[in-house]
Motif scaffolding. Structure first.
Motif, PDB file in Angstrom:
ATOM      1  N   LYS A 173      63.570   2.049  78.778  1.00  0.00           N
ATOM      2  CA  LYS A 173      64.077   0.727  79.197  1.00  0.00           C
ATOM      3  C   LYS A 173      62.852   0.109  79.996  1.00  0.00           C
ATOM      4  O   LYS A 173      62.503   0.831  80.984  1.00  0.00           O
ATOM      5  CB  LYS A 173      65.147   0.625  79.948  1.00  0.00           C
ATOM      6  N   THR A 205      62.231  -7.949  78.600  1.00  0.00           N
ATOM      7  CA  THR A 205      63.517  -7.647  78.509  1.00  0.00           C
ATOM      8  C   THR A 205      64.325  -8.179  77.252  1.00  0.00           C
ATOM      9  O   THR A 205      64.878  -7.420  76.561  1.00  0.00           O
ATOM     10  CB  THR A 205      64.312  -7.932  79.779  1.00  0.00           C
ATOM     11  N   TYR A 208      63.014  -6.330  74.323  1.00  0.00           N
ATOM     12  CA  TYR A 208      63.615  -5.148  74.432  1.00  0.00           C
ATOM     13  C   TYR A 208      64.890  -5.155  73.725  1.00  0.00           C
ATOM     14  O   TYR A 208      65.306  -4.183  72.809  1.00  0.00           O
ATOM     15  CB  TYR A 208      63.674  -4.502  75.840  1.00  0.00           C
ATOM     16  N   ARG A 212      66.422  -3.606  70.245  1.00  0.00           N
ATOM     17  CA  ARG A 212      67.351  -2.561  70.256  1.00  0.00           C
ATOM     18  C   ARG A 212      68.701  -2.807  69.469  1.00  0.00           C
ATOM     19  O   ARG A 212      69.145  -1.843  69.025  1.00  0.00           O
ATOM     20  CB  ARG A 212      67.608  -2.283  71.614  1.00  0.00           C
TER      21      ARG A 212
END
Length: 249
Positions: A173, A205, A208, A212
């Motif tokens: 992360k 973020t 990400y 994901r």
């Protein structure tokens, strides 16, 4: 890059473990590593409770918000701020240490000591190829945890550490950019620059989470934090801590 730094930088939380218990040698090595951490003035104001009884682990999982990996792991540690032994020391040495032990400063020392010990334990576990996950959820109901683990006054269970053999692959992360966290000589007071760094991190973020989840999520960090901090939680904490005769002065 040396192996220690490589292990640190590869940290990720593991929430699914194989059905394999840690052997005594690994448990003791993790605890010894925790004990090797720095401690303020050699006070060693923490204790570690290893929970092996499955019924107790199941109950802890329930108290922590029904987190299954609290019950299903290789070993579960609970790190406690502990000034109980120092209360006993005062009685042994016929000195009244209550004013010092019950101070905010000594409570902070106990919190810091426990956190340093826990991070040593986590790093030791990960260096052995094990996975870990910190469990702050036990603070949802510290009265219940206290009764379950039979902790005396002057002791506060702070968080759990689930350790075991990983049964999942997880992504790293992304953390805040270094320049937002590390400052030299004084705190950064340029508000415009501060917000620009946060906006850049929001993009990181979002990317990400998007990757994901296959586009199902695109959370920003500031949005997450505003939502989380906007929900009052564990507001009983001050009263509970003071009931343990800590953080009173």
């Amino acid at each position: 890059m040396n192996p220690v730094i490589e292990t640190i930088l590869q940290h990720r939380s593991i929430r699914r473990f194989k059905e394999k218990k840690l052997d005594r040698e690994k448990i003791e090595m993790i605890v010894k590593s925790a004990q090797a951490a720095s401690t303020s003035s050699f006070i060693q104001a923490y204790s570690i409770i290893g929970v092996t009884n499955q019924a107790k682990k199941d109950k802890l999982a329930e108290l922590a918000g029904n987190q299954a990996y609290v019950a299903a792991n290789g070993h579960f540690f609970v790190f406690c701020a502990d000034l109980h032994r120092h209360k006993v020391i005062g009685e042994m040495e016929k000195e009244n240490l209550d004013e010092s032990i019950e101070s905010t400063e000594k409570f902070m020392v106990a919190l810091i000591d426990a956190a340093l010990a826990a991070q040593n334990a986590a790093l030791a576990a990960e260096s052995m190829g094990l996975g870990i996950c910190y469990i702050g959820g036990i603070r949802n109901d510290l009265k219940g945890v206290k009764e379950l683990l039979k902790t005396p006054e002057y002791v506060v269970p702070l968080f759990g550490l689930a350790v075991g053999y990983p049964d999942q692959e997880t992504d790293l992360k992304p953390r805040l950019p270094l320049e937002h966290v590390y400052m030299e000589n004084e705190y950064q007071q340029d508000r415009q620059k501060f917000e620009e760094q946060l906006k850049d991190y929001n993009e990181t973020t979002s990317d990400y989470y998007r990757e994901r989840t296959g586009g199902k999520r695109a959370d920003t960090w500031t949005g997450q934090m505003a939502g989380m901090l906007g929900r009052k939680s564990r507001m009983y904490m001050k009263e509970f801590i003071e009931e343990q005769h800590l953080n009173k002065k």
